[in-house]
Motif scaffolding. Structure first.
Motif, mmCIF file in Angstrom:
data_model
loop_
_atom_site.group_PDB
_atom_site.id
_atom_site.type_symbol
_atom_site.label_atom_id
_atom_site.label_comp_id
_atom_site.label_asym_id
_atom_site.label_seq_id
_atom_site.Cartn_x
_atom_site.Cartn_y
_atom_site.Cartn_z
ATOM 1 N N GLU A 1 3.515 9.530 -10.125
ATOM 2 C CA GLU A 1 2.749 9.775 -11.349
ATOM 3 C C GLU A 1 2.158 11.179 -11.362
ATOM 4 O O GLU A 1 2.149 11.853 -12.399
ATOM 5 C CB GLU A 1 1.664 8.716 -11.522
ATOM 6 N N ASP A 2 1.682 11.650 -10.210
ATOM 7 C CA ASP A 2 1.142 13.002 -10.095
ATOM 8 C C ASP A 2 2.244 14.030 -10.354
ATOM 9 O O ASP A 2 2.040 15.015 -11.066
ATOM 10 C CB ASP A 2 0.523 13.199 -8.710
ATOM 11 N N ASN A 3 3.411 13.812 -9.788
ATOM 12 C CA ASN A 3 4.535 14.732 -10.004
ATOM 13 C C ASN A 3 4.997 14.733 -11.450
ATOM 14 O O ASN A 3 5.345 15.786 -11.996
ATOM 15 C CB ASN A 3 5.702 14.382 -9.068
ATOM 16 N N TYR B 1 2.162 1.694 -3.526
ATOM 17 C CA TYR B 1 1.143 2.244 -4.427
ATOM 18 C C TYR B 1 0.954 3.738 -4.176
ATOM 19 O O TYR B 1 0.780 4.517 -5.117
ATOM 20 C CB TYR B 1 -0.192 1.507 -4.284
ATOM 21 N N GLU B 2 0.993 4.140 -2.934
ATOM 22 C CA GLU B 2 0.877 5.560 -2.607
ATOM 23 C C GLU B 2 2.048 6.343 -3.192
ATOM 24 O O GLU B 2 1.865 7.407 -3.776
ATOM 25 C CB GLU B 2 0.824 5.736 -1.086
ATOM 26 N N GLN B 3 3.247 5.809 -3.046
ATOM 27 C CA GLN B 3 4.426 6.457 -3.624
ATOM 28 C C GLN B 3 4.311 6.527 -5.145
ATOM 29 O O GLN B 3 4.642 7.549 -5.757
ATOM 30 C CB GLN B 3 5.703 5.704 -3.241
ATOM 31 N N LYS B 4 3.843 5.435 -5.740
ATOM 32 C CA LYS B 4 3.677 5.398 -7.196
ATOM 33 C C LYS B 4 2.698 6.474 -7.655
ATOM 34 O O LYS B 4 2.947 7.186 -8.633
ATOM 35 C CB LYS B 4 3.178 4.016 -7.628
ATOM 36 N N ASN B 5 1.575 6.598 -6.948
ATOM 37 C CA ASN B 5 0.591 7.621 -7.299
ATOM 38 C C ASN B 5 1.183 9.016 -7.162
ATOM 39 O O ASN B 5 0.937 9.881 -8.016
ATOM 40 C CB ASN B 5 -0.661 7.481 -6.432
ATOM 41 N N ASN B 6 1.956 9.239 -6.113
ATOM 42 C CA ASN B 6 2.604 10.545 -5.938
ATOM 43 C C ASN B 6 3.597 10.819 -7.060
ATOM 44 O O ASN B 6 3.663 11.941 -7.583
ATOM 45 C CB ASN B 6 3.316 10.620 -4.586
ATOM 46 N N ASN C 1 0.829 -1.208 0.000
ATOM 47 C CA ASN C 1 0.000 0.000 0.000
ATOM 48 C C ASN C 1 0.862 1.256 0.000
ATOM 49 O O ASN C 1 0.551 2.228 -0.696
ATOM 50 C CB ASN C 1 -0.952 -0.002 1.196
ATOM 51 N N ARG C 2 1.958 1.243 0.768
ATOM 52 C CA ARG C 2 2.879 2.394 0.763
ATOM 53 C C ARG C 2 3.499 2.581 -0.615
ATOM 54 O O ARG C 2 3.659 3.707 -1.094
ATOM 55 C CB ARG C 2 3.960 2.231 1.825
#
Length: 124
Positions: free
Chosen positions: A100-102, A93-98, A90-91
């Motif tokens: 991708e957003d960046n 995936y959260e890092q991945k989403n961050n 889960n951490r």
């Protein structure tokens, strides 16, 4: 195949001191021979490679130690180990989403700069 600490350190690309440190903090538990020398096996290679993976995911060393402790206790700890891995996933995936957003924001900013530079060149 079995390895003594010198052979094993070369095979794993770790110093002997690092292997001893990993043992001291409970990450690895090599067996000992009759004269108390550490003996490593193929299973230790797999386990260390998994530790390297956990480190690459930025799992905190305390959690890796806890996971290791559970692993050495055996299959009765499978649920706890699964929970640790799911939390780490889960951490990630959260890092991945961050990330991708960046990336999206950087692409937008780069696009703005390219457009402005092109406009400046046209207006010269």
């Amino acid at each position: 195949m079995n390895y003594h600490i010198g052979e094993f350190s070369k095979k794993m690309g770790l110093s002997i001191d690092t292997l001893r440190y990993y043992e001291k903090i409970g990450l690895i538990h090599p067996v000992r021979d009759k004269i108390n020398r550490r003996i490593y096996c193929e299973r230790d290679i797999s386990w260390l490679n998994f530790i390297f993976r956990l480190k690459e995911t930025n799992m905190p060393i305390k959690q890796i130690q806890h996971y290791s402790e559970l692993r050495y206790k055996g299959d009765s700890t499978l649920k706890e180990r699964l929970e640790l891995l799911e939390k780490q996933m889960n951490r990630l995936y959260e890092q991945k989403n961050n990330i991708e957003d960046n990336i999206l924001h950087m692409k937008q900013k780069i696009g703005i700069y390219k457009k402005k530079i092109k406009e400046q060149e046209v207006n010269k």
